[in-house]
Enzyme design. Structure first.
Site, PDB file in Angstrom:
ATOM      1  N   ASP A   1       0.862  -1.185   0.000  1.00 49.45           N
ATOM      2  CA  ASP A   1       0.000   0.000   0.000  1.00 49.45           C
ATOM      3  C   ASP A   1       0.898   1.235   0.000  1.00 49.45           C
ATOM      4  OD1 ASP A   1      -1.857   1.984   0.313  1.00 49.45           O
ATOM      5  OD2 ASP A   1      -2.822   1.117   2.086  1.00 49.45           O
TER       6      ASP A   1
ATOM      7  N   ASP B   1      -3.140   2.584  -5.898  1.00 51.21           N
ATOM      8  CA  ASP B   1      -1.982   2.563  -4.992  1.00 51.21           C
ATOM      9  C   ASP B   1      -1.924   1.345  -4.066  1.00 51.21           C
ATOM     10  OD1 ASP B   1      -4.055   3.311  -3.281  1.00 51.21           O
ATOM     11  OD2 ASP B   1      -2.724   4.521  -2.047  1.00 51.21           O
ATOM     12  N   GLU B   2      -2.627   0.269  -4.447  1.00 47.47           N
ATOM     13  CA  GLU B   2      -2.571  -0.941  -3.626  1.00 47.47           C
ATOM     14  C   GLU B   2      -2.510  -2.181  -4.506  1.00 47.47           C
ATOM     15  OE1 GLU B   2      -5.622  -1.193  -0.552  1.00 47.47           O
ATOM     16  OE2 GLU B   2      -5.507   0.976  -0.294  1.00 47.47           O
TER      17      GLU B   2
HETATM   18 MG   LIG Z   1      -2.453   4.054   0.087  1.00 44.20          MG
END
Ligand SMILES: [Mg+2]
Length: 354
Positions: free
Chosen positions: A12, A110-111
């Site tokens: 993350d 973003d993961e």
């Molecule tokens: Mg994040």
């Protein structure tokens, strides 16, 4: 009990949008910074999309109106969000993760989750350290990695270790780890479910784990069974390998606000052309078409349409986008419009899955 649960490494990125901006505006590093929906010249009107940790110290967080954020800290640095840039950085990071040769599921911009079944705990930690250092070297960005037996628990570990952290939940420690997490951190427990559970006098993961599963199934259907399993340390969901690009979208600010789809047509045709160029370059087919407008008061509305079959037809996009934009414009004039396609699959050069 753990043999059906994949060993998962969950990445993350830390405060992603703001971090991308810090990486290309070195002078902002270490200073309170937010990225928001309004252009710099009208920064008091939009909302915060991402705040870096320095800004969070002042109580500023995503979703907060910009005007409130500036109230909390007058000297706040502000940038208009540049989603195309963040998506490009994201693609680079996902590509790097896929170079490990292991199945990677891109969860969001973003993961990502990586199936590392077969690695020992020490090997997993080594791999995580290497990924963190490669991302830092390659992109100037920090991330937090959680490792555990099951996607849900790896994600919870990454939540707990933020920012710039690394946390491995050993199989024998999973029960204690779950006890240490608050109920709303359990994947699947959103605000609504949390309220429902509270009404049922369930306020901790431990209480949820001890509940009669039939009662939970009565209240939440199959999601109730899922919650019961997760609370008891069982997550058999697989890491599903997908494209590092989840969607392709383009949006543009109009010279003057538009009230009808006819006025927006030149922009929509141009955006669709740009999207299709990117689709073609990557050899994609898509199944979902999305329309977006930003109204003159800076609020945003989106609509999407799911096709029965995958396509890469520009005409199809125009045909679906026009009624969606027309319907969105019924709510008021827009100063920004956007076109997006998602549910992508590759038509050429696809890596074999097995
Ligand atoms: Mg994040």
């Amino acid at each position: 009990m753990y043999e059906n649960m994949p060993f998962v490494l969950y990445v993350d990125m830390d405060y992603f949008y703001a971090a991308c901006e810090e990486a290309r505006h070195k002078e902002l590093k270490g200073k309170p910074l937010v990225v928001g929906t309004a252009p710099e010249s009208e920064k008091l009107r939009g909302v915060v999309q991402t705040a870096n940790y320095e800004a969070r110290k002042y109580g500023i967080h995503s979703g907060m109106p910009n005007i409130k954020a500036f109230d909390l800290y007058k000297e706040l640095n502000y940038l208009h969000s540049d989603e195309e840039h963040y998506e490009e950085v994201s693609r680079g990071i996902m590509k790097l993760l896929k170079e490990s040769g292991r199945p990677v599921e891109v969860i969001s911009v973003d993961e990502a989750a990586m199936d590392i079944t077969g690695l020992s705990e020490n090997e997993a930690l080594e791999l995580a350290k290497r990924i963190k250092s490669d991302i830092l070297k390659g992109f100037g960005l920090t991330c937090t990695i959680g490792i555990g037996n099951g996607k849900a628990f790896a994600k919870m570990a990454s939540d707990k270790a933020k920012p710039d952290g690394l946390m491995l939940v050993r199989a024998q420690d999973l029960k204690n780890f779950l006890k240490s997490c608050s109920l709303e951190k359990l994947p699947g427990v959103g605000a609504k479910t949390f309220e429902r559970l509270k009404e049922m006098h369930i306020e901790t993961i431990e209480q949820l784990a001890a509940k009669d599963p039939m009662v939970l199934i009565d209240a939440f259907g199959s999601a109730g069974k899922e919650l019961y399993m997760l609370a008891n340390g069982i997550d058999e969901s697989k890491v599903v390998e997908n494209s590092e690009i989840l969607s392709i979208g383009r949006e543009t600010t109009l010279k003057s606000p538009v009230s009808t789809v006819e006025e927006a047509m030149p922009a929509l045709r141009d955006l669709t052309k740009q999207v299709m160029k990117e689709v073609e370059k990557n050899g994609f087919l898509f199944k979902n078409i999305g329309a977006k407008v930003r109204y003159t008061d800076f609020s945003i509305s989106v609509k999407s349409y799911s096709l029965h079959n995958y396509t890469n037809s520009e005409d199809e996009v125009i045909k679906r986008i026009v009624p969606m934009i027309a319907s969105l414009l019924k709510n008021g004039p827009a100063r920004k419009v956007g076109v997006r396609v998602s549910h992508l699959i590759k038509t050429k050069g696809q890596k074999k899955l097995f």
